[in-house]
Motif scaffolding. Sequence first.
Motif, PDB file in Angstrom:
ATOM      1  N   THR A 196       0.832  -1.206   0.000  1.00  0.00           N
ATOM      2  CA  THR A 196       0.000   0.000   0.000  1.00  0.00           C
ATOM      3  C   THR A 196       0.872   1.264   0.000  1.00  0.00           C
ATOM      4  N   GLY A 197       2.199   1.066   0.083  1.00  0.00           N
ATOM      5  CA  GLY A 197       3.125   2.201   0.035  1.00  0.00           C
ATOM      6  C   GLY A 197       3.273   2.740  -1.377  1.00  0.00           C
ATOM      7  N   ILE A 198       4.290   3.546  -1.592  1.00  0.00           N
ATOM      8  CA  ILE A 198       4.490   4.158  -2.916  1.00  0.00           C
ATOM      9  C   ILE A 198       5.279   3.190  -3.791  1.00  0.00           C
ATOM     10  N   TYR A 199       4.678   2.808  -4.915  1.00  0.00           N
ATOM     11  CA  TYR A 199       5.363   1.894  -5.836  1.00  0.00           C
ATOM     12  C   TYR A 199       6.512   2.627  -6.529  1.00  0.00           C
ATOM     13  N   ILE A 200       7.673   1.980  -6.558  1.00  0.00           N
ATOM     14  CA  ILE A 200       8.841   2.578  -7.196  1.00  0.00           C
ATOM     15  C   ILE A 200       9.082   1.967  -8.572  1.00  0.00           C
ATOM     16  N   SER A 216      14.067   6.849  -0.525  1.00  0.00           N
ATOM     17  CA  SER A 216      14.032   8.181   0.095  1.00  0.00           C
ATOM     18  C   SER A 216      13.594   8.081   1.554  1.00  0.00           C
ATOM     19  N   GLY A 217      12.792   7.061   1.881  1.00  0.00           N
ATOM     20  CA  GLY A 217      12.387   6.863   3.273  1.00  0.00           C
ATOM     21  C   GLY A 217      13.259   5.806   3.942  1.00  0.00           C
ATOM     22  N   ASN A 218      12.957   5.458   5.200  1.00  0.00           N
ATOM     23  CA  ASN A 218      13.811   4.480   5.884  1.00  0.00           C
ATOM     24  C   ASN A 218      13.227   3.075   5.924  1.00  0.00           C
ATOM     25  N   THR A 219      12.108   2.842   5.228  1.00  0.00           N
ATOM     26  CA  THR A 219      11.548   1.487   5.156  1.00  0.00           C
ATOM     27  C   THR A 219      11.104   1.202   3.722  1.00  0.00           C
ATOM     28  N   ILE A 220      11.403   0.002   3.262  1.00  0.00           N
ATOM     29  CA  ILE A 220      10.925  -0.416   1.941  1.00  0.00           C
ATOM     30  C   ILE A 220      10.284  -1.796   2.045  1.00  0.00           C
ATOM     31  N   TYR A 221       9.392  -2.058   1.093  1.00  0.00           N
ATOM     32  CA  TYR A 221       8.745  -3.369   1.000  1.00  0.00           C
ATOM     33  C   TYR A 221       9.165  -3.965  -0.347  1.00  0.00           C
ATOM     34  N   VAL A 222       9.675  -5.189  -0.298  1.00  0.00           N
ATOM     35  CA  VAL A 222      10.130  -5.875  -1.512  1.00  0.00           C
ATOM     36  C   VAL A 222       9.353  -7.175  -1.618  1.00  0.00           C
ATOM     37  N   VAL A 223       8.713  -7.381  -2.763  1.00  0.00           N
ATOM     38  CA  VAL A 223       7.914  -8.597  -2.900  1.00  0.00           C
ATOM     39  C   VAL A 223       8.203  -9.286  -4.232  1.00  0.00           C
ATOM     40  N   ASN A 224       8.554 -10.576  -4.151  1.00  0.00           N
ATOM     41  CA  ASN A 224       8.644 -11.374  -5.376  1.00  0.00           C
ATOM     42  C   ASN A 224       7.345 -12.167  -5.481  1.00  0.00           C
TER      43      ASN A 224
END
Length: 344
Positions: A196-200, A216-224
Motif C-alpha cells: 500500500t506504500g508508494i510503488y517505485i 528516500s524513506g527508511n523502510t521499503i517493502y520488496v515482494v517477489n
Amino acid sequence: MAQFLAFFVFLLSLTAISTAGNVCTTGNVLNRPVNGQAIYWPSTWRTNETAPGLEAGQSCSWIVTIPSGYYAKLVISGKMNGNSSYFKTVDTAGNVIESTHEKKEPYYFPSSKFTLIVSNEAAATLGFRITWAKYPSTLQYSAVIGATPQLVNITEGVFAADFSAVTGLSLLAFPADPKNYHTLRSTLVFEGNSYTGIYISNLYLLYKSRNQWISSGNTIYVVNLEARHRQDQLLVQDAQYTKDITQYVEMDCAMNSTCNVSVDGGDKKTAFISVGSKTDVLYWLSVHVDAFFTVYYGSQNQEGYRISLSGYNIPSNLPLTFGGDVIQYVITKGQASMQYQVNP
Ligand SMILES: *[C@@H]1O[C@H](CO)[C@@H](O)[C@H](O)[C@H]1NC(C)=O
Ligand SMILES: *[C@@H]1O[C@H](CO)[C@@H](O)[C@H](O)[C@H]1NC(C)=O
Ligand SMILES: *[C@@H]1O[C@H](CO)[C@@H](O)[C@H](O)[C@H]1NC(C)=O
Ligand SMILES: *[C@@H]1O[C@H](CO)[C@@H](O)[C@H](O)[C@H]1NC(C)=O
Ligand SMILES: *[C@@H]1O[C@H](CO)[C@@H](O)[C@H](O)[C@H]1NC(C)=O
C-alpha cells in the motif's frame, strides 16, 4: 433497419480482415472480471497457441485496472516488424518498457493500473493474457539493516519482506544470468512497509539502470510475486555506507573464468562489487597512483574493512585473493581496471 444493415456489413468486413490479421483500437479499458478469470486478446487465443496475425498500421491501447490488494500479470506473445513498431507497457509509477519481440516472459504490475500500447507499421503478430492475483499475505521477514548487508535469493520462491535502515536503503540486483534477467520483473519495490506504500519499480528496471537504487524513506517493502526458481540475488545495504559511491560495477564473471572490469569515477568514488560464495583472484589491477583501493567484506564500513592499498603500492602486491559472500572493491577516484578470476 438501414443502420442495422450497415452495422452488419461492418461486422462482415471485420470478419474478412481477421482472416488476414486482427485489428485493434485505442482506449480499451479492462477490469478484473468478478469471476477472477483471465482476459485474453484476442478472446479466443490461448497462451499455448502461436500468436495470431495483427494487421499492418494498428495503433492500440488497453488500460488495465488493478484493484487494491491485487497485482496484474501480463503475458504477451508476438513479434513486430518495421522500425517504428513496438509493444510498450507503462506502469502506475510511469516506468516504461518497450520491446519488439515478446516470448511470453511475464510482466507484473501493482495497482491502480497499467497501460499496454501497441503500434505497428508492418503486419505483426500479437496475443496477450492478463490475470489478477492477490499479494502474498505473509511477510517472510522484517529486517533492520545495519553495518552488515543482507543478500537475498530473491526470485527462487515467493518472497515478501520489509527492510529498514536509519538513513535509507540501497538495492543492487545480481541476476543469475546477466544477459537474460527478465525473471527480475516479478520483484516489485515499494517505499513504506507494504504494497500500500508508494510503488517505485521492479528489479528488472532497477538492474537495467546499472546502478544502485537508494530509497528516500527508511523502510521499503520488496515482494517477489511468483516463484521463478532462479538464483537471482538482491543485495540490501544501509544507504549510509553506499551514498558516496557514485557508480557500482557488478563483477558477473562465471565460475572458473577470467574477466575484466573497468570504471572511471572522475573525482568521485566508485566500486567493483561481487556477490555469492566464491574467491576472486585479482591478477591485474590498475588504479590512479594517488587513488586508494580498499576492500570490504560486506558494506563500506569498519566492520567490513579488510585492506587498503594506494595505486602506487598495488603492483608489488599482485596477485591478490579475496573470498566472501559480498566483496566491495572501493576506488577513491579516477580510472580503474581489473582482471580477475573467479574460483570456487
Ligand atoms: C492448448 O491447451 C488447451 C487446454 O489445455 C488444449 O485444449 C489445446 O488443444 C491446446 N492447444 C495447443 C495448440 O496445444
Ligand atoms: C527503417 O530503417 C531503414 C534502415 O535502417 C531505413 O532505410 C528506413 O528509412 C526506415 N524506415 C522508417 C519508416 O523509418
Ligand atoms: C540461494 O539458494 C541456493 C539454493 O537453494 C543456496 O545454495 C544459496 O546459499 C542461497 N543463497 C543465499 C544468499 O541465501
Ligand atoms: C570449477 O573448477 C573446479 C575445480 O577445477 C571444479 O570442481 C568445478 O566443477 C568447476 N565449476 C564450474 C562451474 O565450472
Ligand atoms: C583484460 O585485461 C588484461 C590486462 O590489462 C589485458 O591484457 C586483456 O587484453 C584484457 N582482456 C580483454 C578481453 O579486454
